[in-house]
Design an enzyme around this catalytic site. Structure first.
Site, PDB file in Angstrom:
ATOM      1  N   HIS A 208       0.822  -1.215   0.000  1.00  0.00           N
ATOM      2  CA  HIS A 208       0.000   0.000   0.000  1.00  0.00           C
ATOM      3  C   HIS A 208       0.855   1.264   0.000  1.00  0.00           C
ATOM      4  O   HIS A 208       2.066   1.233   0.259  1.00  0.00           O
ATOM      5  CB  HIS A 208      -0.954   0.013   1.199  1.00  0.00           C
ATOM      6  CG  HIS A 208      -0.280   0.090   2.534  1.00  0.00           C
ATOM      7  ND1 HIS A 208       0.159   1.276   3.087  1.00  0.00           N
ATOM      8  CD2 HIS A 208       0.023  -0.877   3.444  1.00  0.00           C
ATOM      9  CE1 HIS A 208       0.694   1.036   4.281  1.00  0.00           C
ATOM     10  NE2 HIS A 208       0.629  -0.270   4.511  1.00  0.00           N
ATOM     11  N   CYS A 226       3.545  -4.700   6.600  1.00  0.00           N
ATOM     12  CA  CYS A 226       3.101  -4.404   5.241  1.00  0.00           C
ATOM     13  C   CYS A 226       4.284  -4.038   4.348  1.00  0.00           C
ATOM     14  O   CYS A 226       5.395  -3.781   4.817  1.00  0.00           O
ATOM     15  CB  CYS A 226       2.091  -3.262   5.254  1.00  0.00           C
ATOM     16  SG  CYS A 226       0.474  -3.720   5.926  1.00  0.00           S
TER      17      CYS A 226
END
Length: 251
Positions: A208, A226
């Site tokens: 992301h 992440c």
């Protein structure tokens, strides 16, 4: 003579009793066949175009008791005779995973009980995240398209190593540290909205946009697991990726 007849009658009666008892015992020893539950859904959807790592997921209406019988009822075929294996992810959900990847631009036929469906694969768009190099490299059909600076999980929250696939695409997603056991009032706590999010695992790992870690991308791993990219790079990957495209994390 009467004694002989009486003796033979007794022998025959005993033999019949033993035979009947044996049949009864043998019958009782064979477990009854378990009915196979009905099919609730099959993924990918019929006619869908997906990435080359997308598994075939079959969800049944009730928990499955005879898994082998169910596996035998599922038929997967491609022109290339792709091999794979079954993985049970819940009592009523099984997925068939290709041993490597589906060939690109291939028709996959799926048969489950009386259902016959199929889907197609697109290009082999593969993203490789390197923990040590702090990069995320995307290739299409073997040609590198872009190598991007990235920041992965810090030592206390490492990004899992392995082969995954893009599970979903979410233009915006709210990330709450409480979902991974970190209170908001902790020094590690967070509650934020991330953009251009591509889900990698059900446990909450995404690729992301992370403008807050741009200065670390390419140099240090500072995320909670992440794969952080700059806004421009995240938007580019979000537009390029298809659900089912491979995402590999290497050391």
């Amino acid at each position: 003579m009467r004694r002989v007849v009486r003796y033979l009658s007794v022998v025959v009666a005993i033999t019949l009793m033993l035979t009947a008892e044996s049949v009864s015992i043998a019958t009782a020893a064979v477990p009854p066949l378990q009915p196979i539950p009905g099919v609730a859904s099959v993924s990918p959807a019929n006619g869908a175009v997906v990435g080359v790592a997308h598994p075939v997921v079959v969800t049944f209406t009730t928990p499955v008791t005879d898994r082998r019988a169910v596996e035998r009822s599922i038929r997967i075929s491609t022109p290339h005779n792709t091999t794979g294996h079954f993985e049970w992810v819940a009592s009523n959900v099984v997925r068939w995973v290709p041993h490597r990847y589906w060939p690109p631009h291939t028709r996959v036929s799926v048969g489950v009980q009386e259902l016959t469906e199929g889907f197609e694969t697109g290009d082999a768009l593969i993203g490789v995240a390197s923990i040590s190099a702090h990069t995320f490299t995307v290739s299409r059909n073997g040609e590198v398209l872009r190598t991007m600076p990235a920041s992965l999980g810090k030592p206390s929250r490492p990004t899992p190593i392995g082969s995954f696939h893009a599970m979903s695409k979410e233009r915006t997603v709210v990330m709450d540290s409480r979902t991974i056991g970190i209170p908001l009032n902790s020094s590690d706590g967070y509650l934020l909205t991330a953009h251009y999010a591509v889900r990698v695992t059900w446990s909450g790992v995404y690729v992301h946009s992370a403008p807050w870690s741009v200065n670390s991308q390419g140099y240090a791993n500072v995320s909670h697991g992440c794969i952080n990219l700059s806004p421009d790079n995240a938007a580019w990957y979000f537009d390029a990726v298809t659900v089912g495209d491979p995402i590999e994390v290497v050391g």
